[in-house]
Write an enzyme that holds these catalytic residues in place. Sequence first.
Site, PDB file in Angstrom:
ATOM      1  N   ASN A  17       7.790  -1.655  -8.755  1.00 50.20           N
ATOM      2  CA  ASN A  17       9.306  -1.344  -8.730  1.00 50.20           C
ATOM      3  C   ASN A  17       9.447  -2.559  -7.916  1.00 50.20           C
ATOM      4  O   ASN A  17      10.212  -3.780  -7.467  1.00 50.20           O
ATOM      5  CB  ASN A  17       9.890   0.346  -8.193  1.00 50.20           C
ATOM      6  CG  ASN A  17      10.522   0.062  -9.607  1.00 50.20           C
ATOM      7  OD1 ASN A  17      11.064   0.552 -10.174  1.00 50.20           O
ATOM      8  ND2 ASN A  17       9.103   2.297 -10.177  1.00 50.20           N
ATOM      9  N   MET A  92       3.744   6.820  -1.221  1.00 46.99           N
ATOM     10  CA  MET A  92       3.798   8.716  -1.104  1.00 46.99           C
ATOM     11  C   MET A  92       3.500   8.952   0.261  1.00 46.99           C
ATOM     12  O   MET A  92       2.541   9.422  -0.066  1.00 46.99           O
ATOM     13  CB  MET A  92       2.751   8.330  -2.018  1.00 46.99           C
ATOM     14  CG  MET A  92       2.476   8.035  -3.701  1.00 46.99           C
ATOM     15  SD  MET A  92       4.061   8.565  -5.034  1.00 46.99           S
ATOM     16  CE  MET A  92       3.061  10.312  -5.158  1.00 46.99           C
ATOM     17  N   ARG A  93       4.004   9.021   0.885  1.00 44.22           N
ATOM     18  CA  ARG A  93       4.730   9.950   1.859  1.00 44.22           C
ATOM     19  C   ARG A  93       5.784  10.855   1.941  1.00 44.22           C
ATOM     20  O   ARG A  93       7.005  10.184   2.002  1.00 44.22           O
ATOM     21  CB  ARG A  93       4.820   9.080   3.018  1.00 44.22           C
ATOM     22  CG  ARG A  93       3.548   7.740   3.187  1.00 44.22           C
ATOM     23  CD  ARG A  93       2.417   8.538   3.611  1.00 44.22           C
ATOM     24  NE  ARG A  93       2.286   8.305   5.286  1.00 44.22           N
ATOM     25  CZ  ARG A  93       1.700   9.604   5.895  1.00 44.22           C
ATOM     26  NH1 ARG A  93       0.841   9.568   5.589  1.00 44.22           N
ATOM     27  NH2 ARG A  93       1.822  10.399   6.943  1.00 44.22           N
ATOM     28  N   ILE A  94       5.073  12.283   2.738  1.00 39.86           N
ATOM     29  CA  ILE A  94       6.192  12.868   2.947  1.00 39.86           C
ATOM     30  C   ILE A  94       7.530  11.951   4.753  1.00 39.86           C
ATOM     31  O   ILE A  94       6.306  11.567   5.075  1.00 39.86           O
ATOM     32  CB  ILE A  94       6.166  13.839   3.569  1.00 39.86           C
ATOM     33  CG1 ILE A  94       5.808  15.297   2.053  1.00 39.86           C
ATOM     34  CG2 ILE A  94       7.445  14.957   4.109  1.00 39.86           C
ATOM     35  CD1 ILE A  94       6.633  15.515   1.772  1.00 39.86           C
ATOM     36  N   LEU A  95       8.302  11.736   4.592  1.00 41.32           N
ATOM     37  CA  LEU A  95       8.818  11.262   6.520  1.00 41.32           C
ATOM     38  C   LEU A  95       8.947  11.967   7.070  1.00 41.32           C
ATOM     39  O   LEU A  95       9.965  13.337   6.894  1.00 41.32           O
ATOM     40  CB  LEU A  95      10.081  10.178   5.952  1.00 41.32           C
ATOM     41  CG  LEU A  95       9.890   9.922   4.242  1.00 41.32           C
ATOM     42  CD1 LEU A  95      11.011   9.025   3.923  1.00 41.32           C
ATOM     43  CD2 LEU A  95       8.415   8.313   4.995  1.00 41.32           C
ATOM     44  N   ASN A 109      15.386   5.638  -2.769  1.00 40.66           N
ATOM     45  CA  ASN A 109      14.411   5.687  -2.950  1.00 40.66           C
ATOM     46  C   ASN A 109      14.172   5.701  -5.071  1.00 40.66           C
ATOM     47  O   ASN A 109      15.363   5.928  -4.927  1.00 40.66           O
ATOM     48  CB  ASN A 109      13.726   7.063  -2.376  1.00 40.66           C
ATOM     49  CG  ASN A 109      12.037   7.226  -3.435  1.00 40.66           C
ATOM     50  OD1 ASN A 109      11.518   6.373  -3.631  1.00 40.66           O
ATOM     51  ND2 ASN A 109      12.056   8.780  -4.433  1.00 40.66           N
ATOM     52  N   ASP A 147      13.676  14.350  -2.073  1.00 44.77           N
ATOM     53  CA  ASP A 147      14.464  13.833  -3.735  1.00 44.77           C
ATOM     54  C   ASP A 147      15.235  14.314  -2.977  1.00 44.77           C
ATOM     55  O   ASP A 147      15.628  14.584  -4.504  1.00 44.77           O
ATOM     56  CB  ASP A 147      13.296  13.957  -4.726  1.00 44.77           C
ATOM     57  CG  ASP A 147      12.145  13.761  -4.593  1.00 44.77           C
ATOM     58  OD1 ASP A 147      11.758  12.133  -4.475  1.00 44.77           O
ATOM     59  OD2 ASP A 147      11.163  13.561  -5.003  1.00 44.77           O
TER      60      ASP A 147
HETATM   61  C1  GRF Z   1       7.551   4.801 -10.087  1.00 44.63           C
HETATM   62  O1  GRF Z   1       7.697   5.767 -11.663  1.00 44.63           O
HETATM   63  C2  GRF Z   1       8.843   6.159  -9.034  1.00 44.63           C
HETATM   64  O2  GRF Z   1       9.751   6.151  -9.834  1.00 44.63           O
HETATM   65  C3  GRF Z   1       7.816   6.951  -8.762  1.00 44.63           C
HETATM   66  O3  GRF Z   1       6.937   6.129  -8.004  1.00 44.63           O
HETATM   67  C4  GRF Z   1       5.895   5.486  -9.023  1.00 44.63           C
HETATM   68  C5  GRF Z   1       5.664   4.321  -8.197  1.00 44.63           C
HETATM   69  O4  GRF Z   1       5.646   3.104  -9.407  1.00 44.63           O
HETATM   70  N1  GRF Z   1       7.847   6.969  -7.262  1.00 44.63           N
HETATM   71  P1  GRF Z   1       5.489   1.623  -8.922  1.00 44.63           P
HETATM   72  O5  GRF Z   1       4.319   2.053  -7.752  1.00 44.63           O
HETATM   73  O6  GRF Z   1       6.262   1.039  -9.023  1.00 44.63           O
HETATM   74  O7  GRF Z   1       4.645   0.693  -9.841  1.00 44.63           O
END
Ligand code: GRF
Length: 192
Positions: A17, A92-95, A109, A147
Amino acid sequence: MSGKTPIAILISGRGSNMSVLVEASRAADCPYEVVLVASNNPDAPGLTIAREAGIATFAHSHKGLSRDAFDAIIDKALRDAGVRYVALAGYMRILSEDFVAGWTGRMLNIHPSLLPKYKGLDTHARAIAAGDAEGGCSVHIVTATLDDGEVVGQARVPILPGDTPETLADRVLAEEHRLYPAALADYIRTHG
Ligand code: GRF
């Protein structure tokens, strides 16, 4: 000076992304430029992709630090870079509450479910197990609750017979790559 709004992207992993956000930012009519890609994982493959794209990177492991102390380090890196908006992309963190409060209405996000369904992890497996006809992804404003913030954009895909979490994830990811650059650009155009 491009005249575009400076943004940072926070990642923990592969950064697909992040890559599409960087690519989209290069269009003349895109309102944002990516001035920093930062990570809590110094080994995140996405950092290499960002460097190869000529984007400044910042990496600092969270290991051994309190949540507040680590978030203060990231916050300083963002402020030093002159960032106005933050895009989380597989971060991948809780903020911490302080960190979120410092970016109220300016941190987005992408989450791989049709929020408010399936907050947290294993979204695709949960959607399949529930017998849902559709899955998808959501771009939302980040609040202190995981989320949970206002959804500013969504894309839907069908869940097909025989889908596994992996096949569904692939189908959703393709939509994430369309949705996130467009939703972020719309949000920044609207909010300045
Ligand atoms: C994606 O599926 C996003 O929606 C989720 O984590 C994944 C990240 O993928 N939060 P990438 O690192 O952007 O390839």
